[in-house]
Every structure is written in structure tokens, then in C-alpha cells.
Design an enzyme around this catalytic site. Structure first.
Site, PDB file in Angstrom:
ATOM      1  N   ARG A  97      55.875 -29.676  60.381  1.00 25.30           N
ATOM      2  CA  ARG A  97      55.767 -28.431  59.616  1.00 25.30           C
ATOM      3  C   ARG A  97      56.372 -28.726  58.241  1.00 25.30           C
ATOM      4  O   ARG A  97      57.566 -28.545  58.028  1.00 25.30           O
ATOM      5  CB  ARG A  97      56.535 -27.292  60.300  1.00 25.30           C
ATOM      6  CG  ARG A  97      55.743 -26.550  61.373  1.00 25.30           C
ATOM      7  CD  ARG A  97      54.505 -25.916  60.814  1.00 25.30           C
ATOM      8  NE  ARG A  97      53.758 -25.131  61.789  1.00 25.30           N
ATOM      9  CZ  ARG A  97      52.439 -25.139  61.889  1.00 25.30           C
ATOM     10  NH1 ARG A  97      51.710 -25.945  61.138  1.00 25.30           N
ATOM     11  NH2 ARG A  97      51.813 -24.347  62.725  1.00 25.30           N
ATOM     12  N   TYR A 139      30.412  -6.505  81.581  1.00 28.52           N
ATOM     13  CA  TYR A 139      30.260  -6.740  80.143  1.00 28.52           C
ATOM     14  C   TYR A 139      30.951  -5.636  79.349  1.00 28.52           C
ATOM     15  O   TYR A 139      31.608  -5.900  78.338  1.00 28.52           O
ATOM     16  CB  TYR A 139      28.774  -6.815  79.754  1.00 28.52           C
ATOM     17  CG  TYR A 139      28.596  -7.264  78.314  1.00 28.52           C
ATOM     18  CD1 TYR A 139      28.499  -8.622  78.008  1.00 28.52           C
ATOM     19  CD2 TYR A 139      28.559  -6.348  77.277  1.00 28.52           C
ATOM     20  CE1 TYR A 139      28.378  -9.049  76.698  1.00 28.52           C
ATOM     21  CE2 TYR A 139      28.433  -6.764  75.959  1.00 28.52           C
ATOM     22  CZ  TYR A 139      28.338  -8.119  75.673  1.00 28.52           C
ATOM     23  OH  TYR A 139      28.226  -8.536  74.383  1.00 28.52           O
ATOM     24  N   LYS A 152      51.684 -16.638  72.878  1.00 27.54           N
ATOM     25  CA  LYS A 152      53.128 -16.883  72.685  1.00 27.54           C
ATOM     26  C   LYS A 152      53.898 -15.938  73.611  1.00 27.54           C
ATOM     27  O   LYS A 152      53.878 -16.137  74.809  1.00 27.54           O
ATOM     28  CB  LYS A 152      53.514 -16.688  71.219  1.00 27.54           C
ATOM     29  CG  LYS A 152      52.475 -17.163  70.196  1.00 27.54           C
ATOM     30  CD  LYS A 152      52.351 -18.662  70.083  1.00 27.54           C
ATOM     31  CE  LYS A 152      51.188 -19.106  69.222  1.00 27.54           C
ATOM     32  NZ  LYS A 152      51.179 -18.676  67.841  1.00 27.54           N
ATOM     33  N   ASP A 157      52.867  -9.038  62.253  1.00 29.11           N
ATOM     34  CA  ASP A 157      52.461 -10.170  63.085  1.00 29.11           C
ATOM     35  C   ASP A 157      53.488 -10.209  64.210  1.00 29.11           C
ATOM     36  O   ASP A 157      54.585 -10.726  64.028  1.00 29.11           O
ATOM     37  CB  ASP A 157      52.470 -11.458  62.265  1.00 29.11           C
ATOM     38  CG  ASP A 157      52.027 -12.667  63.088  1.00 29.11           C
ATOM     39  OD1 ASP A 157      52.066 -12.585  64.337  1.00 29.11           O
ATOM     40  OD2 ASP A 157      51.661 -13.688  62.485  1.00 29.11           O
ATOM     41  N   PHE A 167      52.239 -17.890  57.260  1.00 31.19           N
ATOM     42  CA  PHE A 167      51.887 -18.639  58.461  1.00 31.19           C
ATOM     43  C   PHE A 167      50.506 -19.231  58.209  1.00 31.19           C
ATOM     44  O   PHE A 167      49.658 -18.608  57.564  1.00 31.19           O
ATOM     45  CB  PHE A 167      51.912 -17.771  59.729  1.00 31.19           C
ATOM     46  CG  PHE A 167      51.630 -18.602  60.951  1.00 31.19           C
ATOM     47  CD1 PHE A 167      52.592 -19.470  61.443  1.00 31.19           C
ATOM     48  CD2 PHE A 167      50.396 -18.574  61.570  1.00 31.19           C
ATOM     49  CE1 PHE A 167      52.311 -20.292  62.537  1.00 31.19           C
ATOM     50  CE2 PHE A 167      50.122 -19.380  62.667  1.00 31.19           C
ATOM     51  CZ  PHE A 167      51.077 -20.246  63.150  1.00 31.19           C
ATOM     52  N   THR A 168      50.265 -20.433  58.731  1.00 33.38           N
ATOM     53  CA  THR A 168      49.069 -21.210  58.374  1.00 33.38           C
ATOM     54  C   THR A 168      47.770 -20.397  58.503  1.00 33.38           C
ATOM     55  O   THR A 168      47.049 -20.200  57.534  1.00 33.38           O
ATOM     56  CB  THR A 168      48.983 -22.459  59.265  1.00 33.38           C
ATOM     57  OG1 THR A 168      49.115 -22.059  60.632  1.00 33.38           O
ATOM     58  CG2 THR A 168      50.083 -23.449  58.923  1.00 33.38           C
ATOM     59  N   PHE A 184      46.508 -30.090  58.806  1.00 32.24           N
ATOM     60  CA  PHE A 184      47.464 -30.698  59.735  1.00 32.24           C
ATOM     61  C   PHE A 184      46.877 -30.932  61.121  1.00 32.24           C
ATOM     62  O   PHE A 184      47.314 -31.822  61.838  1.00 32.24           O
ATOM     63  CB  PHE A 184      48.740 -29.843  59.847  1.00 32.24           C
ATOM     64  CG  PHE A 184      48.495 -28.430  60.310  1.00 32.24           C
ATOM     65  CD1 PHE A 184      48.147 -27.445  59.404  1.00 32.24           C
ATOM     66  CD2 PHE A 184      48.616 -28.095  61.644  1.00 32.24           C
ATOM     67  CE1 PHE A 184      47.916 -26.142  59.831  1.00 32.24           C
ATOM     68  CE2 PHE A 184      48.395 -26.795  62.080  1.00 32.24           C
ATOM     69  CZ  PHE A 184      48.032 -25.815  61.168  1.00 32.24           C
TER      70      PHE A 184
HETATM   71  C1  LIG Z   1      50.182 -18.722  66.766  1.00 35.64           C
HETATM   72  C2  LIG Z   1      50.380 -17.761  65.707  1.00 35.64           C
HETATM   73  C3  LIG Z   1      49.304 -17.110  65.097  1.00 35.64           C
HETATM   74  C4  LIG Z   1      47.854 -17.453  65.403  1.00 35.64           C
HETATM   75  O1  LIG Z   1      47.517 -17.201  66.711  1.00 35.64           O
HETATM   76  P1  LIG Z   1      46.474 -18.138  67.547  1.00 35.64           P
HETATM   77  O2  LIG Z   1      46.471 -17.475  68.897  1.00 35.64           O
HETATM   78  O3  LIG Z   1      46.996 -19.518  67.552  1.00 35.64           O
HETATM   79  O4  LIG Z   1      45.145 -18.036  66.879  1.00 35.64           O
HETATM   80  C5  LIG Z   1      49.597 -16.170  64.130  1.00 35.64           C
HETATM   81  N1  LIG Z   1      50.853 -15.891  63.770  1.00 35.64           N
HETATM   82  C6  LIG Z   1      51.913 -16.494  64.329  1.00 35.64           C
HETATM   83  C7  LIG Z   1      53.299 -16.164  63.895  1.00 35.64           C
HETATM   84  C8  LIG Z   1      51.720 -17.454  65.310  1.00 35.64           C
HETATM   85  O5  LIG Z   1      52.789 -18.080  65.842  1.00 35.64           O
END
Ligand SMILES: *Cc1c(COP(=O)(O)O)cnc(C)c1O
Length: 463
Positions: free
Chosen positions: A387, A77, A263, A220, A129-130, A454
Site C-alpha cells: 500500500r 429471480y 469485510k 463507506d 480508497f483505491t 497494483f
Molecule cells: C474493500 C473495500 C471496498 C471495495 O469493496 P469490494 O467488495 O472489494 O469491491 C471499498 N471500501 C473499503 C474501505 C474497502 O475496504
């Protein structure tokens, strides 16, 4: 043919050790599946899909080394060995001393937004970004776009369309005052602009400007290795540098970062915050306990942290990242070779179709990109996503759709999953859809969720 002029073939820089069979469907099957899914490709079942290019998020193929790492998960843990391995990897590869793991990128975005943003603050960013923008808004901030104008023009061939327009940042500072700007949110590469990179020259200048005003830059860095590949390929003075060195240099100009490990880092789940400021770290560590899990696992199993640590190292290997980006470019150039309108130059993780130019007869409020993604699926079972106007949402003040300049279909390539032959099949599907474009109509939205619509919105086709 003379020997020198022969084409030199290229091959994926890996051997395939495990396979997952894919399933073909009929056009009838697919029409039925679309009706059940409300014409939203996010609502299709995976078994209904032949080649899945919905997203490159969490869909990577892990290496044998990563799988081996999964077997040495320390599921304590508190104080898991895998956390310390992850922390050390992030320190070495990116140079940030402090690490807070989270279950995925948006977990990190949630925490950093709450820690840094006060209600009424303005957060500049190089295009939204969303999930990033939503967390900034939920924390009481207002997002302000400071990307260069070229980013909004799908036909501009600018090599670094992710760059920040420094004049826009200066204007924001003049208008709101630096103390209302808690940080600048810098995305590398810029997903919503088409996976477009930011140049190091721009990051350095931005760092100069922000430092003058005491505004930290938070990165980011979800796709920082792809961005580094473009810098090496396109920016003067970087051709001999390693991807690892370029990644390290990008991070050096920033105060902290959040990451979706799903990613670049080649894992199916995972994320984290990486920080320099002790006070921000303490607050984030405190919040992570509430929302994610203890600060040494943050919602992840030990084995997931191990796989992410190994994936981070693999992500900055040149052979890997060049094959990854070149595969995307191969697909983009092939699609465009028949005159299909795409966003140029091709980005790092996806090919983006320009749905306005593809379906000029469909009004943006009839969601042309959403319809096009559905039609591509109908054509051959290739799953892509919208998108555009659906992803962009509504203006909270007026309730109107944002009608963004970019109305795109994203064809996203998972890492190490599909071969060049899959790419050929995809290009042929797009060409076939292009040939019947004049018959394709719009959609009516029949169900609309409040947040990130979306993902779950439902539609009915206009016949
Ligand atoms: C995917 C993504 C996020 C969010 O990450 P999640 O792991 O899907 O929560 C944030 N910023 C960018 C540029 C992304 O491509």
C-alpha cells in the site's frame, strides 16, 4: 509466583469444526513463484502461499449459522426471501430504510458515484480508497483529501487518525461552492491510513458543518464494526455502550452508505447500498438492473444474501469484534517489540509496516513496499501486499507517480481464520526479514495496467 500476577491467557471465541490444511514450500519454490508472478504478491497462486495475509476481503471463515443459511437460499429471480431478510437486517442494525444489493463493494460504489456525481464536481473524503476514488473519477468527479494531517504520519499516536479536518472541508466549500460538492465520502475505519478509526465526536461535528451547507454525508461502512470497537475502547462516554448501538449511532449521521460485505459482514462475496433518499434509491435501483442484476438480488445468489444477513448480526457481537481487533493488535505489538517500524496505533484489520523506515536506502520510485512484500513471502511463504506508490498510481495530469507519504506493507488478518500461533510465525518472519534489510534492493516496473495497477503490475528485482 503470586496468583494475582499470573498471566491470564486469551483464546479465540470459537471452536474449529472444519479445517483446511495449509502447504509449506521451500525457499527455492518461493523464488521461482515470485519470478513467475512478476514480484507482485497479487499474482501468486494461493497454493504457493503458507499463511495468506494478502487481504481480509472475502477471506473470512463463515460460522455454522451462516453455512446453515446457505442451505435456505431462495433462488427465485425476483423477490427472494433472502433479500427481504437482508433488507430487514440492514434496517434494524444500521437504520437505513432502503437497500440495493450489489455483487460487492465496488458495484455499490460504481452506482452511487454515477447517481450523485456530475462532471466537474469535487468529492471530499477522509483519505482515498483505491476503488472508491476510481469510481468517483470515472463519474467525472475529483477526489479531495480532508483527513487530519496526523493520518499521513505513521508515527503519530493520535487515537482517531481517521478523523476529518473540518477546516479542510470549509476551505473546499469556500473554494468550489457547496453546490459543486455532491456529498462527503466518509470511510470508517480508514483502510489506507492503516485501518484507523473516526471518532463519534468528529462525525457529529462534521454532520453539523455539512448540514449547514446542505451537503449529505455518505458512509463507506465496510469496516464500521471495527470502528465502533475503537470508539467503545477509546472515546469518552462509550465504554458502556454496545457495539450495535455505536454502529447505529454512526449511521444516524449519514444520508446513505455503501458496503463491501466481504469485510465486516463475514461473507466471501456480497455488498449493497443502504439509503434514505427515495429519489437516489429509485435511480440506484434502475442502474443496478443494468450493471449488477435485478434490484432484489444485485448480482448475488439468494444464499449469499442469507449468509450476509446472518454475518451482519454476528459482526456487531462484542466477543467477535473484540477478538478480531485484539488479534490484529497482538500481532502489531509483537512485530514492533523487536524495533520493526509499523504504523501506530495498530489499526482494526491489519498491521502496516512502514517501508520507508524499513528500507530507507530504496527510493520511492523503486517501490520499496512492493519489494518488501515480496521479500516477506520469500522468507517464509507469508503473503502480504503493498500500500504505497504502486497502489497510489499516477497523477492523471502529470503522469508522475503520486509518491504518497505513506509507503506501507499491509499484513491483513482474515476474520476467524488464523490462530494466535499463526500470528507468532508471522512476527518471526518479519523479524527475520528485518535482520537482512540492508541487503534488500528495489524493483523496476516492467508492466503497468491503466487502472488499479497494483493488482496486475509486474516487476523485476534490482540485484
Ligand atoms: C474493500 C473495500 C471496498 C471495495 O469493496 P469490494 O467488495 O472489494 O469491491 C471499498 N471500501 C473499503 C474501505 C474497502 O475496504
Amino acid at each position: 509466583m503470586a496468583r494475582e500476577s499470573r498471566r491470564r491467557s486469551w483464546a479465540e471465541p470459537f471452536k474449529i469444526k472444519v479445517v483446511e490444511p495449509v502447504r509449506m514450500t521451500t525457499r527455492e519454490d518461493r523464488r521461482r513463484a515470485l519470478d513467475e508472478a512478476g514480484w507482485n504478491t497479487f499474482l501468486l497462486r494461493s497454493r504457493e502461499v503458507y499463511i495468506d495475509l494478502l487481504t481480509d476481503s472475502g477471506t473470512s471463515a463463515m460460522s455454522d449459522r451462516q453455512w446453515a443459511g446457505m442451505m435456505i437460499g431462495d433462488e427465485a429471480y425476483a423477490g427472494s426471501e433472502n433479500f427481504y431478510h437482508l433488507e430487514q437486517t440492514i434496517q434494524e442494525v444500521y437504520g437505513y430504510p432502503l437497500v440495493v444489493p450489489t455483487h460487492q463493494g465496488r458495484g455499490a460504489e460504481h452506482i452511487i458515484s454515477k447517481v450523485l456525481i456530475q462532471p466537474g464536481d469535487v468529492v471530499p473524503g477522509n483519505m482515498y480508497f483505491t476503488t472508491t476514488r476510481l469510481h468517483q473519477e470515472l463519474a467525472g468527479g475529483t477526489f479531495a483529501d480532508v483527513i487530519i494531517d496526523e493520518a499521513h504520519d505513521p508515527s503519530s499516536e493520535h487515537p482517531f487518525k481517521g478523523d476529518v479536518d473540518l477546516n479542510k472541508v470549509e476551505q473546499l466549500i469556500a473554494k468550489h461552492g457547496a453546490d459543486r460538492i455532491p456529498y462527503l465520502s466518509l470511510g470508517v475505519t480508514v483502510n489506507m491510513a492503516g485501518g484507523q478509526p473516526v471518532s463519534l465526536a468528529n462525525i457529529k461535528e462534521l454532520h453539523g458543518l455539512c448540514s449547514e451547507h446542505g451537503i449529505p454525508i455518505y458512509l463507506d461502512k465496510t469496516r464500521v464494526a471495527e470502528n465502533a470497537y475503537f470508539i467503545r475502547d477509546r472515546e469518552e462516554g462509550y465504554a458502556d455502550k454496545s457495539i450495535a448501538d455505536i454502529v447505529h449511532e454512526i449511521c444516524s449521521y449519514t444520508e446513505g452508505a455503501w458496503m463491501s460485505g466481504k469485510k465486516d459482514a463475514l461473507v466471501n462475496i456480497g455488498g449493497y447500498l443502504a439509503l434514505r433518499d427515495q429519489k437516489v434509491f429509485e435511480e440506484a435501483s434502475n442502474m443496478v438492473v443494468v450493471y449488477e442484476g435485478l434490484h432484489t438480488y444485485g448480482g448475488l445468489a439468494g444464499r449469499d444474501m442469507e449468509a450476509m444477513a446472518i454475518g451482519i448480526r454476528e459482526s456487531v457481537e462484542y466477543d467477535h469484534i473484540s477478538a478480531r481487533v485484539r488479534q490484529v493488535i497482538y500481532l502489531g505489538e509483537k512485530i514492533a517489540s523487536e524495533g520493526v517500524p509499523i504504523v501506530k496505533p495498530v489499526g482494526g484489520h491489519a498491521v502496516f509496516l512502514d517501508a520507508r523506515a524499513f528500507l530507507p536506502h530504496v527510493d520511492q520510485d523503486d517501490y520499496p513496499a512492493q519489494r518488501l512484500a515480496a521479500e516477506i513471502y520469500l522468507e517464509s511463504g507469508v503473503r502480504t501486499m503493498e500500500r504505497g506508490n504502486v497502489s497510489s498510481g499516477r497523477n492523471p495530469q502529470t503522469g508522475e507517480n503520486f509518491r504518497p507519504k505513506l509507503e506501507l506493507v499491509r499484513i491483513t488478518i482474515p476474520r476467524r481464520v488464523y490462530t494466535q500461533s499463526h500470528m507468532d510465525v508471522v512476527a518471526e518472519t518479519i523479524w527475520e526479514t528485518w535482520d537482512r534489510r540492508s541487503e534488500i534492493k528495489g524493483l523496476d516496473m516492467v508492466f503497468e495496467p491503466t487502472y488499479l495497477r497494483f493488482f496486475q503490475a509486474r516487476f523485476r528485482p534490482q540485484e
